[in-house]
Design an enzyme around this catalytic site. Sequence first.
Site, short mmCIF file in Angstrom:
data_model
loop_
_atom_site.label_atom_id
_atom_site.label_comp_id
_atom_site.label_asym_id
_atom_site.label_seq_id
_atom_site.Cartn_x
_atom_site.Cartn_y
_atom_site.Cartn_z
N ASP A 179 0.78 2.89 3.74
CA ASP A 179 -0.01 3.66 3.13
C ASP A 179 0.79 5.08 2.88
OD1 ASP A 179 -3.29 5.29 4.02
OD2 ASP A 179 -2.14 5.12 2.19
N HIS A 200 0.78 -1.10 -0.17
CA HIS A 200 0.02 -0.02 0.01
C HIS A 200 1.06 1.39 -0.19
CE1 HIS A 200 -3.95 1.99 1.60
NE2 HIS A 200 -3.23 2.84 1.00
N ASN A 212 -6.02 9.41 6.45
CA ASN A 212 -7.44 8.90 6.43
C ASN A 212 -7.23 7.53 6.39
OD1 ASN A 212 -10.14 8.53 6.33
ND2 ASN A 212 -10.35 9.32 4.32
N GLY A 228 -2.66 12.25 4.96
CA GLY A 228 -1.67 11.31 4.59
C GLY A 228 -0.44 11.59 5.14
N1 LIG Z 1 -4.38 7.87 3.45
C1 LIG Z 1 -4.38 9.11 3.30
O1 LIG Z 1 -4.60 9.88 4.15
N2 LIG Z 1 -4.15 9.35 1.78
C2 LIG Z 1 -4.14 8.56 0.98
C3 LIG Z 1 -5.11 8.04 0.33
C4 LIG Z 1 -5.94 7.12 1.46
O2 LIG Z 1 -5.11 6.06 1.49
O3 LIG Z 1 -6.99 7.11 1.57
C5 LIG Z 1 -3.40 9.53 -0.06
O4 LIG Z 1 -3.43 9.16 -1.27
O5 LIG Z 1 -2.87 10.62 0.09
ZN LIG Z 2 -7.29 4.88 1.77
ZN LIG Z 3 -3.95 4.97 0.61
#
Ligand SMILES: NC(=O)N[C@@H](CC(=O)O)C(=O)O
Ligand SMILES: [Zn+2]
Ligand SMILES: [Zn+2]
Length: 444
Positions: free
Chosen positions: A325, A81, A298, A344
């Site tokens: 992520d 991810h 998020n 993010g």
């Molecule tokens: N996780 C986040 O806060 N942001 C992610 C999008 C996501 O993973 O939902 C992004 O693409 O910046």
């Molecule tokens: Zn996400």
């Molecule tokens: Zn993501």
Amino acid sequence: MLQQSWSLLENGQKEGYKVAYTNARIIDPESKLDIYGSLLTDSKVIADFGESLFAGGVPSSVDEVIDCNGLVLMPGIVDIHVHFREPGQEYKETIYTGSRSAAAGGVTTVVCQPNTVPPIDSVILAKYLKYRAFETSHVNVEFYAAITKSGNKLTEMALLKEAGAVGFTDDGLPVMNAHIMRQALKYSSMLNVPIAQHAEDLNLSAGGCINEGIVSEELGVTGIPSVSEAVMVNRDILLMQDIANVHYHVLHVSSKDSLRAIADAKKRGINITCEVAPHHFTLTENDVREHNSMAKMNPPLRSEEDRLAMIEGLRSGIIDCIATDHAPHDVGSKDLPLGDSAFGIVGLETLLPLTLELYYNQNLDLSDVLGKLTYKPADIIHVPRARIRKNFVADLTLVDLEHSWEVDISKFASKSKNSPFSKRIVKGRAVRTVVSGKTVYVLR
Ligand SMILES: NC(=O)N[C@@H](CC(=O)O)C(=O)O
Ligand SMILES: [Zn+2]
Ligand SMILES: [Zn+2]
């Protein structure tokens, strides 16, 4: 002063270039192997383990000998991810810079999320991504393709799988339309690939920026209730329970209520998997007070109860794997009031030490913890990697478990520096990363 160096994958390794890894503590999480020994590789593992491998000395046919004394030799880390922002937001990250960040973190395979600009929702864009990865990546790049075109029409999933997609997601957004999600689950079950859901009911989370709780109250900002995630997880479990051969994967799980639903579904034999990001088992909503928008993502950082549930979910195996992520954002998008800043944080270069805290401080078994970074994520996307076993590809990470260091975001290989872990003293670091037998990163 430690020096980092990288090399690109694209010119590959001279065919048959043999490397001997000696005096290593070799850990293969899937087989629970944990021995002192040696390994011989070219692009694959040729001969494995045991003191005896080079008892008579390293043969002259070996091109390079790497003394791994005091280090752990583990399978290359698989992070399913990441957001590398190419095409379209190269000012935040590119495949080149993101893959350097991965290599510096000991990661040898990444799965790119499709929420680029434009999104990876067609074969031509999938091919573009694979081409750019071949030309500019330091590590293996896999990708999820989008489930829908702007939320209301399924993509050509069969063609996208043929173009290399290892699964489908609309990450960044949930698939809100239950009918479309049900169709996507049916098609993916025929294609034998996972549907990965960013589980969030937008009607419940609308306008929120951090977890709905004591801190959102205190700061006077709209909260994102943890139930917004669990409602979507529960809905999707209902949708999938009568679809044969379906595989549904929960991205970045963050709430105890989601874990309860996942545990119950697993008990009923439903093929649901989930991942947790390091920030969700390390930090809580309280850390927003100090780090502000650097701790905004998020799903948001949740309560201490949720954080502890993530650790127990990893210990029990309800949580299948750890994934960062990795969400790079430029200063202009992040350095704003909480309500306006982008969601993010980056994660590739802090993934390993934060995960090792589970072993150092939470008493989780080392091999289990390293399994959450290797064969478990590899199996979720069905790539035959992340084992140290004869004839498996030689994707390897050399780790100094005893190396204590302070996170210095100015030294991040990522183009972006948006991390709440700046200045955190951590322990454990990748000192060499090897992809298909080729060293792509060294820390000296
Ligand atoms: N996780 C986040 O806060 N942001 C992610 C999008 C996501 O993973 O939902 C992004 O693409 O910046
Ligand atoms: Zn996400
Ligand atoms: Zn993501």
